[in-house]
Design an enzyme around this catalytic site. Structure first.
Site, PDB file in Angstrom:
ATOM      1  N   GLU A 209      41.295  40.945  53.361  1.00 19.98           N
ATOM      2  CA  GLU A 209      42.105  41.885  52.688  1.00 19.98           C
ATOM      3  C   GLU A 209      41.138  42.679  52.270  1.00 19.98           C
ATOM      4  OE1 GLU A 209      44.153  39.597  49.794  1.00 19.98           O
ATOM      5  OE2 GLU A 209      42.358  39.813  48.473  1.00 19.98           O
ATOM      6  N   HIS A 247      45.199  40.970  44.473  1.00 22.18           N
ATOM      7  CA  HIS A 247      43.944  40.342  44.062  1.00 22.18           C
ATOM      8  C   HIS A 247      43.217  41.334  43.139  1.00 22.18           C
ATOM      9  CE1 HIS A 247      44.739  37.053  47.033  1.00 22.18           C
ATOM     10  NE2 HIS A 247      45.210  36.677  45.909  1.00 22.18           N
TER      11      HIS A 247
END
Length: 289
Positions: A209, A247
């Site tokens: 990511e 995150h």
């Protein structure tokens, strides 16, 4: 074969007397994981789900021959719990806890470099070898036994990709959720090293990511050291610079690295096909194996 977790894994659950710890201990045991002990300071002598509880990980490892730990401890105390596990005889520590202070993880990371212990996490779903054992919160029913390894920063993305693979009849050797925090134990390269050494893993899926440079570094490792084919996926392609997406580590600084584009380019330069969707990832894997 498998990596990190197999039929010889004997687990001590740190925080087993808490709600999350108890629930997931039962889930792990129902899957077939050999949970042999719990560890909670001041709770020694109790039992949870038929599992004996000890005051320390060291005592649990000594008395029950435990060689792995799973951490379900609240964030304020989880750093100390991981530190305790690193100072015990266990070989693997899987830290599920989300929100461990970065300062605590900095201290843990320095200690980790002085040991031979594998740390997975924190803020991760755990590790699973399908049909054998799972350490963490992974939904075991979507996994199947096979010859594809998987490593991912995102738990949800892990589940999506694995579900697509399983629907195609493509099973997995082991899946590792490394977590999305800025400071973690096992990173992409550490997981890829494990899969490259496993003779039964015929392909690897790497799900990354935006944020940081771990995927770019992993691409360089793949190019130089891996014979096992790798398929990639990068989440966060539409994320604006400077915004954290999910995150703590998923933030693009605007320095030219850490973007979805830079990661995809690095992987493709290393001859790693990158799927636009989890379904396309399964297409690439199907072509490889």
């Amino acid at each position: 074969m498998s990596v990190l977790v197999d039929e010889n894994t004997r687990v001590v659950v740190q925080g087993i007397t808490g709600g999350e710890g108890k629930f997931h201990t039962e889930q792990m045991m129902d899957y077939g994981t050999n949970v042999v002990a719990g560890a909670v300071p001041g709770r020694g002598g109790q039992e949870v789900a038929g599992v004996p509880v000890y005051d320390t990980v060291h005592e649990a490892a000594r008395e029950e021959d435990a060689n792995a730990s799973v951490v379900f401890v609240p964030p304020a105390f989880a750093g100390d719990a991981v530190f305790e596990a690193l100072d015990s005889p266990v070989d693997l520590v899987v830290a599920i806890t989300e929100g461990i202070p970065t300062q605590d993880m900095s201290r843990v990371y320095r200690r980790l470099q002085e040991t031979d212990t594998h740390l997975v996490g924190p803020n991760c779903p755990g590790v699973i070898t399908p049909g054998v054992a799972k350490l963490g919160i992974l939904p075991g029913n979507i996994f199947s036994e096979g010859d594809v390894g998987l490593v991912s920063r995102s738990g949800t993305l892990t589940y999506q990709v694995v579900d697509n693979l399983t629907e195609r009849g493509i099973g997995q050797t082991t899946a590792i959720g490394i977590g999305g925090d800025p400071i973690i134990g096992t990173d992409f390269i550490g997981a890829l090293e494990q899969f490259e050494a496993d003779t039964d893993t015929e392909a690897v899926v790497m799900c990354g990511e935006i944020g940081g440079e771990d995927e770019e570094e992993a691409a360089r490792y793949i190019s130089q050291y891996m014979d096992t084919p790798v398929v990639g996926f990068i989440a966060g392609r539409t994320a604006p610079p400077g915004k954290r997406m999910g995150h703590a580590g998923a933030i693009v600084s605007g320095s030219g690295t850490g973007t979805a584009e830079s990661k995809i380019n690095a992987l493709e330069d290393a001859s790693v096909p990158v799927g636009d969707t989890p379904e396309e990832v399964a297409d690439y894997v199907e072509d490889i194996i």
